[in-house]
Design a protein around this motif. Structure first.
Motif, PDB file in Angstrom:
ATOM      1  N   UNK A 266      94.408 147.411 -12.486  1.00 28.80           N
ATOM      2  CA  UNK A 266      94.349 148.381 -13.585  1.00 28.80           C
ATOM      3  C   UNK A 266      94.120 149.803 -13.076  1.00 28.80           C
ATOM      4  N   UNK A 267      93.382 149.955 -11.984  1.00 25.50           N
ATOM      5  CA  UNK A 267      93.094 151.277 -11.429  1.00 25.50           C
ATOM      6  C   UNK A 267      94.086 151.678 -10.337  1.00 25.50           C
ATOM      7  N   UNK A 268      95.103 150.858 -10.126  1.00 29.94           N
ATOM      8  CA  UNK A 268      96.150 151.122  -9.120  1.00 29.94           C
ATOM      9  C   UNK A 268      95.616 151.148  -7.689  1.00 29.94           C
ATOM     10  N   UNK A 269      94.476 150.499  -7.452  1.00 28.70           N
ATOM     11  CA  UNK A 269      93.961 150.394  -6.076  1.00 28.70           C
ATOM     12  C   UNK A 269      94.721 149.348  -5.279  1.00 28.70           C
ATOM     13  N   UNK A 270      95.347 148.412  -5.969  1.00 27.12           N
ATOM     14  CA  UNK A 270      96.242 147.452  -5.346  1.00 27.12           C
ATOM     15  C   UNK A 270      97.511 147.383  -6.169  1.00 27.12           C
ATOM     16  N   UNK A 271      98.570 146.855  -5.590  1.00 25.79           N
ATOM     17  CA  UNK A 271      99.827 146.663  -6.308  1.00 25.79           C
ATOM     18  C   UNK A 271     100.225 145.199  -6.219  1.00 25.79           C
ATOM     19  N   UNK A 272     100.996 144.788  -7.212  1.00 24.74           N
ATOM     20  CA  UNK A 272     101.481 143.409  -7.266  1.00 24.74           C
ATOM     21  C   UNK A 272     102.949 143.382  -6.862  1.00 24.74           C
ATOM     22  N   UNK A 273     103.316 142.414  -6.042  1.00 23.44           N
ATOM     23  CA  UNK A 273     104.667 142.323  -5.504  1.00 23.44           C
ATOM     24  C   UNK A 273     105.197 140.911  -5.641  1.00 23.44           C
ATOM     25  N   UNK A 274     106.502 140.799  -5.441  1.00 21.53           N
ATOM     26  CA  UNK A 274     107.138 139.505  -5.267  1.00 21.53           C
ATOM     27  C   UNK A 274     107.810 139.482  -3.900  1.00 21.53           C
TER      28      UNK A 274
END
Length: 423
Positions: A266-274
């Motif tokens: 939510x805070x963009x400290x991590x990103x989600x990928x495939x």
């Protein structure tokens, strides 16, 4: 919609994060140990000594000029690393000490019936053992031996693996005497630390006498612990699924890690990928993802990886990233082993190309390759690099020569012997 990356990119990210692509400058000696353990989050300790033990091997693979005495200095003198349970029994960065305090506190009031029974059975030894160390100084388990009582065979086996990784009833972690059990209970609870090792023997002392002055001992809140686990895992793995994050350092429960992932997304400290061809989502730290374009491989080198290397310990991840099936067979009956007792994956550049089963014959100063298998077609430069790597590993194990006993395919035997002769 999540960004998608290729398997090749995912593999490069993993190798860079694990300090195995040659792109990170590692300091020499004990400074390199502190740097490497800090980056990886843990280096696993293991007892098997058919070649140099796993913790030395993992560090030697990454730290230029590494020698085992460097680890002793980092641990026992400089105190930049300490021993506790991380992924398993591990060397950990001293700067992370506070994040292990919740686990230590959990051993004061264990919730399971098995642990309560264990404490009831051996808890009476805790105060006398602690009193003696407080009054007399650091002690090893053998300092508490008493032939009239402690060598009795009437005591049931004692589990020495509080996070449940050792095969039950097997290996040197088992069949302890009660004083040894008390030492380990005090160690798990954080009242004792491993001040140093004498050979491979643990020397215990009071925590307040081992912790460097000024060490932060504030216990983290659950949310802070979750964030720590996520960041530690992603720094060391590059990209990882929620399960891989949870299993990298086993000091937080599922809910803590899931909550941290949600907040950090939510805070963009991590990103989600495939990852192409891989089910489920993975996570990455944005600064790491921004560097992916610079992870192009250098001229490929061979690295002979410990079975307990941080890249290797997750067998499912190894299969996903490198299409390599691996099982450590030292606990498998000899007649059922496929590849050998203590098999090392052979990393060449960005690919795992085979495996070898070594034994350091130290009295003869001979490094024996009992079985070596290279899969698929030979890549350019592989034979010369494999010869160099075997020579280096032999010397690290105090050996002066390498003997090939069984090599597949057989056409590799002669050119590899010639490469070894040049070492």
């Amino acid at each position: 919609m999540n960004e998608s990356i290729s398997q090749k990119t995912a593999r490069r990210m993993a190798l860079h994060a694990q300090l195995l692509d040659g792109k990170t400058k590692i300091k020499r000696g004990k400074e390199g140990i502190a740097q490497t353990v800090e980056h990886l989050g843990y280096v696993q300790i293991d007892t098997i000594s058919v070649i140099e033990r796993a913790h030395h091997h993992v560090l030697w693979t990454r730290v230029p000029g590494y020698r085992p005495e460097h680890l002793h200095k980092a641990h026992a003198i400089d105190r930049t690393v300490f021993e506790y349970w991380g992924h398993a029994a591990s060397y950990l960065p001293m700067s992370d000490y506070r994040f292990y305090i919740p686990m230590m506190r959990g051993f004061h009031n264990p919730s399971g019936a098995w642990w309560r029974g264990w404490g009831e059975k051996y808890g009476a030894y805790i105060d006398p053992v602690l009193k003696r160390i407080r009054e007399e100084g650091p002690k090893a388990a053998r300092d508490f031996e008493n032939p009239s009582r402690e060598n009795s065979t009437n005591h049931p086996p004692i589990l020495a693996d509080p996070i449940g990784l050792s095969p039950q009833g097997k290996g040197p972690w088992w069949d302890w005497k009660p004083a040894k059990a008390a030492l380990e209970m005090l160690f798990w609870r954080g009242e004792l630390m491993i001040a140093k090792r004498s050979g491979f023997e643990r020397i215990y002392d009071l925590t307040e006498r081992v912790l460097p002055e000024g060490t932060d001992i504030r216990p983290p809140a659950p949310g802070e612990l979750g964030r720590f686990i996520v960041i530690r895992a992603l720094n060391a793995l590059g990209i990882a699924s929620e399960k891989e994050i949870r299993e990298y350092i086993r000091i937080g429960d599922k809910g803590i890690i899931a909550g941290a992932l949600g907040e950090m997304l939510a805070s963009a400290e991590i990103v989600q990928l495939n990852v192409e061809g891989q089910p489920g989502a993975v996570y990455a730290l944005p600064p790491f993802l921004e560097k992916v374009g610079s992870f192009r491989a250098r001229p490929p080198r061979v690295r002979l990886l410990s079975p307990f290397d941080n890249l290797v310990t997750s067998r499912s991840r190894l299969k996903q990233r490198f299409d390599f099936d691996y099982t450590l067979e030292c606990y498998v009956p000899k007649n059922k082993r496929r590849h050998g007792y203590y098999v090392l994956p052979i990393l060449f550049g960005e690919n795992i190309v085979g495996r070898l089963d070594p034994k350091a014959d130290r009295p003869d100063k001979t490094f024996r390759v009992r079985r070596l298998v290279v899969d698929g077609e030979f890549q350019d430069g592989l034979i010369a690099e494999l010869g160099r790597a075997l020579g280096d590993l032999a010397r690290f194990n105090g050996c002066e020569s390498v003997v090939l006993e069984n090599v597949l395919p057989k056409k590799l035997f002669a050119p590899l012997n010639r490469a070894l002769a040049r070492e």
